[in-house]
Design an enzyme around this catalytic site. Structure first.
Site, PDB file in Angstrom:
ATOM      1  N   ASP A  37       0.851  -1.201   0.000  1.00 30.16           N
ATOM      2  CA  ASP A  37       0.000   0.000   0.000  1.00 30.16           C
ATOM      3  C   ASP A  37       0.883   1.246   0.000  1.00 30.16           C
ATOM      4  O   ASP A  37       2.021   1.210   0.474  1.00 30.16           O
ATOM      5  CB  ASP A  37      -0.906  -0.005   1.244  1.00 30.16           C
ATOM      6  CG  ASP A  37      -2.145   0.855   1.078  1.00 30.16           C
ATOM      7  OD1 ASP A  37      -3.257   0.284   1.008  1.00 30.16           O
ATOM      8  OD2 ASP A  37      -1.998   2.102   1.019  1.00 30.16           O
ATOM      9  N   ASP A  53       4.095   2.057  -4.296  1.00 36.25           N
ATOM     10  CA  ASP A  53       3.203   2.736  -5.243  1.00 36.25           C
ATOM     11  C   ASP A  53       3.101   1.826  -6.456  1.00 36.25           C
ATOM     12  O   ASP A  53       4.116   1.564  -7.125  1.00 36.25           O
ATOM     13  CB  ASP A  53       3.800   4.095  -5.619  1.00 36.25           C
ATOM     14  CG  ASP A  53       2.894   4.890  -6.544  1.00 36.25           C
ATOM     15  OD1 ASP A  53       2.000   4.295  -7.183  1.00 36.25           O
ATOM     16  OD2 ASP A  53       3.084   6.122  -6.622  1.00 36.25           O
ATOM     17  N   VAL A  54       1.906   1.344  -6.762  1.00 40.53           N
ATOM     18  CA  VAL A  54       1.776   0.365  -7.849  1.00 40.53           C
ATOM     19  C   VAL A  54       2.049   0.968  -9.233  1.00 40.53           C
ATOM     20  O   VAL A  54       2.097   0.246 -10.218  1.00 40.53           O
ATOM     21  CB  VAL A  54       0.397  -0.351  -7.848  1.00 40.53           C
ATOM     22  CG1 VAL A  54       0.225  -1.184  -6.597  1.00 40.53           C
ATOM     23  CG2 VAL A  54      -0.747   0.633  -8.071  1.00 40.53           C
ATOM     24  N   TYR A 145     -13.351   6.401 -14.571  1.00 39.41           N
ATOM     25  CA  TYR A 145     -13.316   5.292 -13.602  1.00 39.41           C
ATOM     26  C   TYR A 145     -13.931   4.029 -14.207  1.00 39.41           C
ATOM     27  O   TYR A 145     -13.385   2.927 -14.065  1.00 39.41           O
ATOM     28  CB  TYR A 145     -14.056   5.711 -12.329  1.00 39.41           C
ATOM     29  CG  TYR A 145     -14.085   4.643 -11.258  1.00 39.41           C
ATOM     30  CD1 TYR A 145     -12.911   4.208 -10.652  1.00 39.41           C
ATOM     31  CD2 TYR A 145     -15.296   4.070 -10.856  1.00 39.41           C
ATOM     32  CE1 TYR A 145     -12.932   3.228  -9.676  1.00 39.41           C
ATOM     33  CE2 TYR A 145     -15.329   3.093  -9.879  1.00 39.41           C
ATOM     34  CZ  TYR A 145     -14.148   2.674  -9.295  1.00 39.41           C
ATOM     35  OH  TYR A 145     -14.167   1.692  -8.336  1.00 39.41           O
ATOM     36  N   LYS A 149     -12.239   0.295 -14.891  1.00 41.14           N
ATOM     37  CA  LYS A 149     -12.727  -0.963 -14.298  1.00 41.14           C
ATOM     38  C   LYS A 149     -13.231  -1.929 -15.379  1.00 41.14           C
ATOM     39  O   LYS A 149     -13.166  -3.152 -15.197  1.00 41.14           O
ATOM     40  CB  LYS A 149     -13.822  -0.653 -13.269  1.00 41.14           C
ATOM     41  CG  LYS A 149     -13.281   0.037 -12.027  1.00 41.14           C
ATOM     42  CD  LYS A 149     -12.251  -0.817 -11.308  1.00 41.14           C
ATOM     43  CE  LYS A 149     -11.673  -0.178 -10.077  1.00 41.14           C
ATOM     44  NZ  LYS A 149     -10.687  -1.032  -9.376  1.00 41.14           N
ATOM     45  N   THR A 180     -16.733   1.910   2.643  1.00 38.97           N
ATOM     46  CA  THR A 180     -15.298   2.000   2.951  1.00 38.97           C
ATOM     47  C   THR A 180     -14.944   3.471   3.138  1.00 38.97           C
ATOM     48  O   THR A 180     -15.758   4.356   2.827  1.00 38.97           O
ATOM     49  CB  THR A 180     -14.456   1.445   1.781  1.00 38.97           C
ATOM     50  OG1 THR A 180     -14.543   2.380   0.685  1.00 38.97           O
ATOM     51  CG2 THR A 180     -14.921   0.081   1.328  1.00 38.97           C
TER      52      THR A 180
HETATM   53  P1  NAD Z   1      -9.927   2.789  -0.072  1.00 37.56           P
HETATM   54  O1  NAD Z   1      -9.622   4.185  -0.557  1.00 37.56           O
HETATM   55  O2  NAD Z   1     -10.534   2.612   1.266  1.00 37.56           O
HETATM   56  O3  NAD Z   1      -8.601   1.899  -0.170  1.00 37.56           O
HETATM   57  C1  NAD Z   1      -7.774   1.946  -1.289  1.00 37.56           C
HETATM   58  C2  NAD Z   1      -6.345   1.624  -0.849  1.00 37.56           C
HETATM   59  O4  NAD Z   1      -5.525   1.612  -2.034  1.00 37.56           O
HETATM   60  C3  NAD Z   1      -5.762   2.674   0.103  1.00 37.56           C
HETATM   61  O5  NAD Z   1      -5.177   2.040   1.243  1.00 37.56           O
HETATM   62  C4  NAD Z   1      -4.725   3.376  -0.736  1.00 37.56           C
HETATM   63  O6  NAD Z   1      -3.591   3.841   0.019  1.00 37.56           O
HETATM   64  C5  NAD Z   1      -4.315   2.276  -1.721  1.00 37.56           C
HETATM   65  N1  NAD Z   1      -3.728   2.844  -2.934  1.00 37.56           N
HETATM   66  C6  NAD Z   1      -4.245   3.830  -3.718  1.00 37.56           C
HETATM   67  N2  NAD Z   1      -3.391   4.119  -4.709  1.00 37.56           N
HETATM   68  C7  NAD Z   1      -2.323   3.294  -4.567  1.00 37.56           C
HETATM   69  C8  NAD Z   1      -1.108   3.118  -5.263  1.00 37.56           C
HETATM   70  N3  NAD Z   1      -0.805   3.891  -6.329  1.00 37.56           N
HETATM   71  N4  NAD Z   1      -0.247   2.173  -4.848  1.00 37.56           N
HETATM   72  C9  NAD Z   1      -0.524   1.406  -3.763  1.00 37.56           C
HETATM   73  N5  NAD Z   1      -1.645   1.531  -3.041  1.00 37.56           N
HETATM   74  C10 NAD Z   1      -2.534   2.477  -3.423  1.00 37.56           C
HETATM   75  O7  NAD Z   1     -10.851   2.183  -1.223  1.00 37.56           O
HETATM   76  P2  NAD Z   1     -11.822   0.898  -1.294  1.00 37.56           P
HETATM   77  O8  NAD Z   1     -13.206   1.412  -1.335  1.00 37.56           O
HETATM   78  O9  NAD Z   1     -11.445  -0.111  -0.276  1.00 37.56           O
HETATM   79  O10 NAD Z   1     -11.481   0.401  -2.774  1.00 37.56           O
HETATM   80  C11 NAD Z   1     -10.653  -0.714  -3.017  1.00 37.56           C
HETATM   81  C12 NAD Z   1     -10.876  -1.186  -4.446  1.00 37.56           C
HETATM   82  O11 NAD Z   1     -12.247  -1.494  -4.608  1.00 37.56           O
HETATM   83  C13 NAD Z   1     -10.538  -0.146  -5.523  1.00 37.56           C
HETATM   84  O12 NAD Z   1      -9.928  -0.795  -6.620  1.00 37.56           O
HETATM   85  C14 NAD Z   1     -11.886   0.390  -5.926  1.00 37.56           C
HETATM   86  O13 NAD Z   1     -11.897   0.865  -7.264  1.00 37.56           O
HETATM   87  C15 NAD Z   1     -12.736  -0.858  -5.762  1.00 37.56           C
HETATM   88  N6  NAD Z   1     -14.170  -0.623  -5.595  1.00 37.56           N
HETATM   89  C16 NAD Z   1     -14.625   0.107  -4.532  1.00 37.56           C
HETATM   90  C17 NAD Z   1     -15.987   0.312  -4.385  1.00 37.56           C
HETATM   91  C18 NAD Z   1     -16.564   1.088  -3.237  1.00 37.56           C
HETATM   92  O14 NAD Z   1     -17.755   1.429  -3.301  1.00 37.56           O
HETATM   93  N7  NAD Z   1     -15.832   1.359  -2.178  1.00 37.56           N
HETATM   94  C19 NAD Z   1     -16.878  -0.223  -5.338  1.00 37.56           C
HETATM   95  C20 NAD Z   1     -16.369  -0.945  -6.406  1.00 37.56           C
HETATM   96  C21 NAD Z   1     -15.008  -1.149  -6.528  1.00 37.56           C
END
Ligand code: NAD
Length: 251
Positions: A37, A53-54, A145, A149, A180
Site C-alpha cells: 500500500d 506505489d503500484v 473510472y 474498471k 469504505t
Molecule cells: P480505499 O480508498 O478505502 O482503499 C484503497 C487503498 O488503495 C488505500 O489504502 C490506498 O492507500 C491504496 N492505494 C491507492 N493508490 C495506490 C497506489 N498507487 N499504490 C498502492 N496503493 C494504493 O478504497 P476501497 O473502497 O477499499 O477500494 C478498493 C478497491 O475497490 C478499488 O480498486 C476500488 O476501485 C474498488 N471498488 C470500490 C468500491 C466502493 O464502493 N468502495 C466499489 C467498487 C469497486
C-alpha cells in the site's frame, strides 16, 4: 475455515477498506499475508506491510521479491489498489486519464507481471482483481473510472486464458457501492453527508450498502482452493444492483 493454511498472499491497497478487510479475512483463514500500500499503516502485527506505489515498476518488483524472500513462496495475489475519478468525458483531461489508468489497470499488470513467475511454483495459485459494477453498468459521471474498471474486467478474462494451463486461476469481483473510507470521503464532499448516505442506502435493492467484509468474503472465496474450478469469472457483490429491476413498492 483453514483453506489458506500454508499459503502466502499479497493484497494491494491492503491498508484500507476492501483491501484491509481482505487481509483480515485471509489471515483469519490461515494465510500469511503481505499488504502492499502507499500507506501501509494500522495493520495487524502478523501482517507484513510494504510501502509501494503500484505505478512504480521497480517498487512493485522489490515488494514482490521481499514477500517471497520473507515467506519463501507466493500463492495468492489480490490486485485491489485503486483510485476514483468523477466526471463525464468532457471533464477529465489526458493527464488524469493517464494517472487513473496507470493505478487502476497498469498497476495490476505490474503486480501480476512480477508475481506470476512465483505463482507458477504454487499448487494453489490464484489472482483476484477488484473491478466494479461500473465495468458492466452505465453509471453517470464515472466515465474514466468506468473505463478503468471495464479494462480490469477484460484484463481478467485475458489473464485467465493466458495462465489457466499453468495452474494460475484469475478472476475478479465487481462490488457495488461498498461502505469504505472511499465512500466516506465521497459523502463528505456533499452538502448534507447524512442525507446523501441515506439516499445511497435507499438506492440499494437491499436498502443498505455492501460492507467491505462482504466483498472480502467473495475475494477470499475466489482466491481459495474452494474455487479451484472457477476461472475467468466476474463475481458481483453489489446487493443485486446489476441484475435486478425492482418494481416500485406499490405496483
Ligand atoms: P480505499 O480508498 O478505502 O482503499 C484503497 C487503498 O488503495 C488505500 O489504502 C490506498 O492507500 C491504496 N492505494 C491507492 N493508490 C495506490 C497506489 N498507487 N499504490 C498502492 N496503493 C494504493 O478504497 P476501497 O473502497 O477499499 O477500494 C478498493 C478497491 O475497490 C478499488 O480498486 C476500488 O476501485 C474498488 N471498488 C470500490 C468500491 C466502493 O464502493 N468502495 C466499489 C467498487 C469497486
Amino acid at each position: 475455515m483453514s483453506d489458506f493454511t500454508g499459503l502466502v498472499a499479497i493484497v494491494t491497497g491492503g491498508a484500507s477498506g476492501i483491501g484491509l478487510a481482505t487481509v483480515n479475512r485471509l489471515r483469519t483463514w490461515g494465510a500469511q499475508v503481505a499488504a502492499l500500500d502507499l500507506k501501509p499503516e494500522g495493520l495487524p502485527d502478523d501482517v507484513m506491510g510494504v510501502q509501494v506505489d503500484v505505478t512504480d515498476d521497480i517498487q512493485v518488483k522489490a515488494a514482490v521479491d521481499a514477500v517471497v524472500e520473507r515467506f519463501g513462496r507466493l500463492d495468492v495475489v489480490v490486485n485491489n489498489a485503486g483510485i476514483g475519478a468523477i466526471g463525464d468525458v468532457t471533464v477529465n483531461g489526458d493527464e488524469e486519464w493517464a494517472r487513473v489508468l496507470d493505478v487502476n489497470v497498469v498497476g495490476m499488470v505490474r503486480v501480476a507481471r512480477h508475481a506470476i513467475p512465483h505463482l507458477r511454483h504454487s499448487p494453489a495459485a490464484s489472482i483476484v482483481n477488484t473491478s466494479s459494477i461500473v465495468a458492466w453498468a452505465g453509471v453517470g459521471q464515472r466515465a474514466l473510472y468506468s473505463a478503468s474498471k471495464g479494462a480490469v474486467y477484460a484484463l481478467t478474462l485475458a489473464m485467465a486464458a493466458d495462465h489457466v494451463r499453468e495452474g494460475i486461476r484469475v478472476n475478479c469481483v465487481a462490488p457495488g457501492s461498498a461502505d469504505t473510507p472511499w465512500i466516506g470521503r465521497s459523502l463528505e464532499n456533499t452538502e448534507d453527508p447524512a442525507a446523501a448516505r441515506a439516499a445511497l442506502d435507499a438506492f440499494q435493492p437491499t436498502g443498505r450498502l455492501v460492507s467491505a467484509d462482504e466483498v472480502a468474503g467473495a475475494i477470499a472465496y475466489l482466491a481459495s482452493p474452494l474455487a479451484s474450478a472457477v476461472v475467468g469469472t466476474v463475481l458481483a457483490v453489489d446487493n443485486g444492483m446489476h441484475g435486478l429491476r425492482l418494481r416500485p413498492r406499490n405496483l
